[in-house]
Design a protein around this motif. Structure first.
Motif, mmCIF file in Angstrom:
data_model
loop_
_atom_site.group_PDB
_atom_site.id
_atom_site.type_symbol
_atom_site.label_atom_id
_atom_site.label_comp_id
_atom_site.label_asym_id
_atom_site.label_seq_id
_atom_site.Cartn_x
_atom_site.Cartn_y
_atom_site.Cartn_z
ATOM 1 N N PHE A 287 -109.477 23.317 -34.345
ATOM 2 C CA PHE A 287 -110.912 23.620 -34.255
ATOM 3 C C PHE A 287 -111.731 22.503 -34.892
ATOM 4 C CE2 PHE A 287 -114.706 25.820 -36.006
ATOM 5 C CZ PHE A 287 -115.293 26.194 -34.805
ATOM 6 N N TRP A 288 -111.252 22.044 -36.044
ATOM 7 C CA TRP A 288 -112.006 20.991 -36.742
ATOM 8 C C TRP A 288 -111.949 19.654 -36.007
ATOM 9 C CZ3 TRP A 288 -109.615 22.600 -42.087
ATOM 10 C CH2 TRP A 288 -110.312 23.731 -42.584
ATOM 11 N N ASP A 289 -110.875 19.497 -35.199
ATOM 12 C CA ASP A 289 -110.791 18.247 -34.433
ATOM 13 C C ASP A 289 -112.002 18.059 -33.517
ATOM 14 O OD1 ASP A 289 -108.512 17.382 -35.565
ATOM 15 O OD2 ASP A 289 -107.174 18.134 -33.991
ATOM 16 N N LEU A 290 -112.542 19.198 -33.031
ATOM 17 C CA LEU A 290 -113.741 19.102 -32.191
ATOM 18 C C LEU A 290 -114.898 18.453 -32.958
ATOM 19 C CD1 LEU A 290 -113.723 22.633 -30.480
ATOM 20 C CD2 LEU A 290 -113.016 20.451 -29.492
ATOM 21 N N ILE A 291 -115.041 18.872 -34.215
ATOM 22 C CA ILE A 291 -116.113 18.327 -35.054
ATOM 23 C C ILE A 291 -115.819 16.876 -35.409
ATOM 24 C CG2 ILE A 291 -117.412 18.629 -37.183
ATOM 25 C CD1 ILE A 291 -117.809 20.903 -35.226
ATOM 26 N N ASP A 292 -114.548 16.647 -35.782
ATOM 27 C CA ASP A 292 -114.185 15.293 -36.214
ATOM 28 C C ASP A 292 -114.310 14.292 -35.077
ATOM 29 O OD1 ASP A 292 -113.681 16.473 -38.601
ATOM 30 O OD2 ASP A 292 -111.490 16.464 -38.399
ATOM 31 N N ARG A 293 -114.032 14.743 -33.838
ATOM 32 C CA ARG A 293 -114.058 13.838 -32.700
ATOM 33 C C ARG A 293 -115.441 13.191 -32.527
ATOM 34 N NH1 ARG A 293 -113.214 17.012 -27.756
ATOM 35 N NH2 ARG A 293 -111.325 17.612 -28.895
ATOM 36 N N PHE A 294 -116.508 13.980 -32.698
ATOM 37 C CA PHE A 294 -117.870 13.443 -32.553
ATOM 38 C C PHE A 294 -118.160 12.411 -33.629
ATOM 39 C CE2 PHE A 294 -122.316 13.475 -33.848
ATOM 40 C CZ PHE A 294 -122.942 13.129 -32.664
ATOM 41 N N SER A 295 -117.744 12.730 -34.868
ATOM 42 C CA SER A 295 -118.010 11.803 -35.975
ATOM 43 C C SER A 295 -117.280 10.492 -35.769
ATOM 44 C CB SER A 295 -117.608 12.442 -37.307
ATOM 45 O OG SER A 295 -118.337 13.635 -37.527
ATOM 46 N N LYS A 296 -116.002 10.582 -35.248
ATOM 47 C CA LYS A 296 -115.245 9.354 -35.006
ATOM 48 C C LYS A 296 -115.900 8.524 -33.902
ATOM 49 C CE LYS A 296 -110.784 11.270 -36.451
ATOM 50 N NZ LYS A 296 -109.444 11.697 -35.998
ATOM 51 N N THR B 8 -103.208 47.393 -32.491
ATOM 52 C CA THR B 8 -104.008 46.166 -32.521
ATOM 53 C C THR B 8 -103.080 44.979 -32.612
ATOM 54 O OG1 THR B 8 -105.760 47.336 -33.716
ATOM 55 C CG2 THR B 8 -105.852 44.916 -33.701
ATOM 56 N N VAL B 9 -103.376 43.942 -31.775
ATOM 57 C CA VAL B 9 -102.623 42.709 -31.857
ATOM 58 C C VAL B 9 -103.523 41.654 -32.493
ATOM 59 C CG1 VAL B 9 -103.273 41.906 -29.551
ATOM 60 C CG2 VAL B 9 -101.202 41.039 -30.615
ATOM 61 N N SER B 10 -102.964 40.814 -33.334
ATOM 62 C CA SER B 10 -103.765 39.834 -34.062
ATOM 63 C C SER B 10 -103.018 38.522 -34.139
ATOM 64 C CB SER B 10 -104.069 40.344 -35.477
ATOM 65 O OG SER B 10 -104.697 39.342 -36.234
ATOM 66 N N THR B 11 -103.816 37.397 -34.112
ATOM 67 C CA THR B 11 -103.259 36.068 -34.290
ATOM 68 C C THR B 11 -104.276 35.222 -35.036
ATOM 69 O OG1 THR B 11 -102.292 34.149 -33.186
ATOM 70 C CG2 THR B 11 -104.160 35.190 -32.091
ATOM 71 N N SER B 12 -103.836 34.147 -35.632
ATOM 72 C CA SER B 12 -104.718 33.256 -36.400
ATOM 73 C C SER B 12 -104.892 31.934 -35.649
ATOM 74 C CB SER B 12 -104.140 33.003 -37.795
ATOM 75 O OG SER B 12 -104.013 34.209 -38.506
ATOM 76 N N ILE B 13 -106.107 31.432 -35.671
ATOM 77 C CA ILE B 13 -106.407 30.146 -35.013
ATOM 78 C C ILE B 13 -106.094 29.022 -35.976
ATOM 79 C CG2 ILE B 13 -108.269 28.689 -34.099
ATOM 80 C CD1 ILE B 13 -109.608 31.154 -33.026
ATOM 81 N N ASP B 14 -105.489 27.985 -35.441
ATOM 82 C CA ASP B 14 -105.210 26.790 -36.236
ATOM 83 C C ASP B 14 -106.526 26.014 -36.376
ATOM 84 O OD1 ASP B 14 -104.339 24.547 -37.462
ATOM 85 O OD2 ASP B 14 -102.778 24.072 -35.994
ATOM 86 N N LEU B 15 -107.112 26.041 -37.585
ATOM 87 C CA LEU B 15 -108.420 25.417 -37.789
ATOM 88 C C LEU B 15 -108.383 23.909 -37.647
ATOM 89 C CD1 LEU B 15 -109.984 27.515 -40.696
ATOM 90 C CD2 LEU B 15 -110.577 27.537 -38.287
ATOM 91 N N ASP B 16 -107.195 23.318 -37.791
ATOM 92 C CA ASP B 16 -107.126 21.866 -37.595
ATOM 93 C C ASP B 16 -107.530 21.500 -36.172
ATOM 94 O OD1 ASP B 16 -106.366 21.349 -40.180
ATOM 95 O OD2 ASP B 16 -104.221 21.498 -39.746
#
Length: 715
Positions: free
Chosen positions: A182-191, A172-180
């Protein structure tokens, strides 16, 4: 007091209609605009949530494609224990996606880390991690955001099953997503909302209601949407299904929710929530209301001004007309005219002018009638049928009863008794109670009355004069009378004189009629004295002449006391006419008179046939004498409406109308040898049978006698 004038009522009605109309139109318009605007706001909010949801879906698709690409790397799929080569591939992958990932590891199929970018996890056993099994089962796995106990921060793991080229499971290969990122998508709408002066806010929550992405990072995993805003989970389902706006428990916030789509490798229940303060969200509606109120006030003020002007315009000519009526009511003739106004008032004013003219003319006629009433040679008394009070008493009555009308008019009949007993007796003689006051009638009256020790005879009429055609019960009974005492005395003297003249004429007629048979009797008696042997020969002639005298005397008795005999037989009128006309056959033939019979089939009835025979005989005798130069005698019979009709027409000399009118008068005749009794007796017989005789005659053309006998003559 305000609503008692036409101006105030009209102003109120116009304002009421205007305000109600404006209110209704404004409400309907505002309500429509409100609904349109509210729907637009809701659509905008839904569009925002769906837009953010679409971006997140795209982000998830791309990351799943990235991990899928990584697991197919040939270095990894052909791993032979050299972890350094794998680490190089990991660095190369991270460098190309450094915005989204950090850290990658490779596990063998037992869950042991066999390659790690930082070597910190090398040799670690991760077989117990849930994402390992799910990745091996599904091929690719996108984990939920969770708070990692190792690094103490939110974490998303992407894992994929690694197989060799021959399909053998390698690990199994695994990697972690940088949530920053991911969160930029949410923050972009609010801005963007903040820059647009909007207070909308976007965040992400999982199926439990835990906020897993929010511009305020302190909310992540520390705030539960359902608990914090007081929203029920069932309402969330309904809102998603019906695309409705959710409200917080205190309705201070409105929410639009969109669910992240499930795809292969991603089965998490994530929801994008767009939050907006309700008061800010519906601020355009309040602005719309203010705008409509402003417009309504402007239009209302304009309507009030126009209503006042219109009311004055409408009522001014009416007030002018009222002023004209008041002037006319005071007995003056108004001079001012109403012009330059609307059609209805012009018509009303014209009607008033016409009515005023009619009233003036009627008043003139009334004064003229009052003058005639006072100067006429007739007495006039009118009495109200409702209260029995005297309403009219003219000067003739004043002179007759020696009393002023002021003492009489307005007094009831009972009160008059104590004022002037002779007026009371006069009124009492007239039978008012038998006069039907509910119908317009006119009845002649004649009566005698002893007034002031003198016997008067009065003649006149009593009439009902209603105040209106509709109400016949409210009326006056009008008595017009005159003193005919002297006229009655004169009539008695004339009647007495005419009776003496009639007796003289009758005596002369009787003497004339009886003289002829008496002369015959005298002659035969003288012959008898000369020759006794021949006396028997003349006896029948003597008897006939005596019978003739007796017949003449009977005719005289019929004039004074006509009476149909009780001797009745079943009679056929057609047959009786045939028998009677036979007596004239030779006479008519000698005169060249043609007899025309037009008999209808009629029933028989019981009657004294001798009297009918006498009537027909007289009619035929007159027709014969009227046609000295020949002509035709037409006899018709018919039966309809329960009566017999016998028509006898000649083509003789005819008569003028004044002669026709006197045919039934005793002793009236136009013949030199006539006595005027035949037709008079015929008239009496038919009248006693309940019938009548009608005569139509034209000079030099002929005469028709129509005899009508009802079937009741049967008795």
């Amino acid at each position: 007091m305000f609503f008692r004038t036409l101006y105030s009522k009209l102003l109120f009605i116009i304002l009421f209609i205007s305000i109600c109309s404006l209110g209704v139109l404004g409400f309907i318009s505002y309500d429509d605009q409100k609904e349109i605007l509210a729907n637009q706001i809701d659509r905008n909010l839904h569009f925002a949530s769906e837009s953010v949801s679409g971006e997140i879906n795209e982000f998830i698709y791309e990351r799943l494609a990235d991990i899928d690409l990584l697991r197919r790397n040939t270095v990894i799929t052909n791993f032979h224990g050299n972890s350094e080569e794998v680490k190089k591939e990991f660095y190369s992958f991270i460098e190309s996606h450094d915005k989204y990932f950090y850290g990658s590891i490779l596990l063998n199929k037992k869950g042991i880390v066999i390659a790690d970018m930082g070597d910190g996890m090398l040799g670690a056993n991760l077989s117990t991690r849930s994402w390992v099994d799910k990745a091996n089962e599904n091929g690719i796995y996108f984990s939920d955001i969770y708070l990692s106990p190792v690094i103490n921060r939110p974490l998303v793991v992407l894992a994929a099953r690694v197989e060799k080229s021959d399909g053998v499971h390698l690990g199994t290969v695994s990697t972690s997503i940088d949530l920053d990122a991911f969160w930029d998508l949410i923050d972009r709408f609010s801005k963007q909302s903040s820059n647009a002066n909007s207070h909308d806010l976007a965040f992400l929550m999982n199926g439990k209601g835990e906020i897993i992405a929010h511009p305020e990072r302190s909310y992540i995993f520390n705030v539960n949407f359902f608990n914090y805003y007081g929203v029920e989970k069932e309402k969330l389902k309904d809102a998603l299904q019906n695309k409705e706006i959710l409200l917080s428990e205190d309705e201070s916030y409105s929410f639009s929710v969109s669910k992240i789509q499930h795809v292969n490798g991603f089965n998490n229940d994530w929801y994008v929530v767009i939050s907006s303060p309700t008061n800010k969200m519906y601020e355009p509606l309040r602005q719309l209301l203010v705008k409509y109120l402003f417009i309504f006030i402007i239009v209302l003020l304009t309507s009030i001004i126009l209503s006042i002007w219109l009311t004055k315009y409408l009522t001014k000519p009416i007030y002018e007309l009222v002023e004209r009526v008041s002037i006319f009511g005071e007995g003056k003739t108004p001079q001012n005219k109403i012009n330059n106004t609307y059609k209805e008032v012009i018509q009303l004013n014209a009607s008033f002018d016409l009515m005023m003219e009619q009233i003036i003319n009627r008043e003139h006629e009334y004064r003229k009638a009052a003058t005639i009433l006072e100067t006429t040679n007739y007495g006039v008394i009118s009495i109200s049928s409702t209260n029995k009070k005297i309403t009219t008493f003219n000067s003739y009555c004043e002179d007759l009863f020696s009393i002023s009308k002021d003492q009489v008019v307005g007094k009831s009949i009972e009160n008059i008794k104590s004022i002037n007993i002779e007026i009371f007796r006069f009124i009492s003689v007239i039978d008012f109670d038998s006069f039907n006051s509910n119908e317009i009638k006119h009845k002649k009256i004649e009566f005698s009355l002893d007034l002031d020790s003198k016997l008067y005879t009065f003649s006149g009429t009593i009439s009902s004069i209603p105040f209106s055609k509709e109400d016949l019960s409210n009326n006056d009974l009008l008595v017009m009378f005159t003193d005919i005492t002297e006229q009655k005395i004169l009539e008695k003297e004339i009647f007495h004189s005419e009776k003496l003249n009639a007796i003289g004429q009758m005596a002369a007629g009787i003497a004339h009629e009886i003289r002829n048979p008496l002369t015959t009797i005298k002659g035969f008696l003288e012959l008898e004295n000369d020759n006794n042997s021949s006396a028997g020969v003349y006896k029948p002639l003597l008897i006939n002449e005596i019978e003739r005298i007796n017949s003449i005397l009977n005719s005289m008795l019929s004039i004074s006391k006509p009476k149909v005999s009780n001797k009745v037989v079943k009679t056929n009128i057609n047959q009786l006419l045939d028998e009677t006309i036979l007596l004239f056959v030779n006479v008519l033939k000698n005169k060249d008179i043609t007899v025309i019979k037009k008999f209808s089939k009629i029933p028989e009835f019981y009657v004294n046939d001798d009297y009918l025979r006498q009537v027909f005989f007289n009619m035929f005798q007159n027709a014969n004498e009227a046609m000295e130069s020949g002509g035709s005698l037409t006899i018709k019979t018919s039966f309809e409406d329960d009566q017999f009709c016998i028509s006898i027409s000649d083509t003789g000399i005819g008569m003028e109308q004044h002669v026709v009118n006197q045919l039934a008068t005793p002793f009236f005749t136009t013949k030199e040898q006539g006595n005027g009794l035949g037709l008079m007796i015929s008239y009496r017989i038919i009248q006693d049978l309940g019938g009548e005789i009608k005569v139509q005659s034209e000079k030099n053309k002929g005469t028709t006698f129509n005899i009508y006998i009802p079937t009741k003559a049967d008795n």
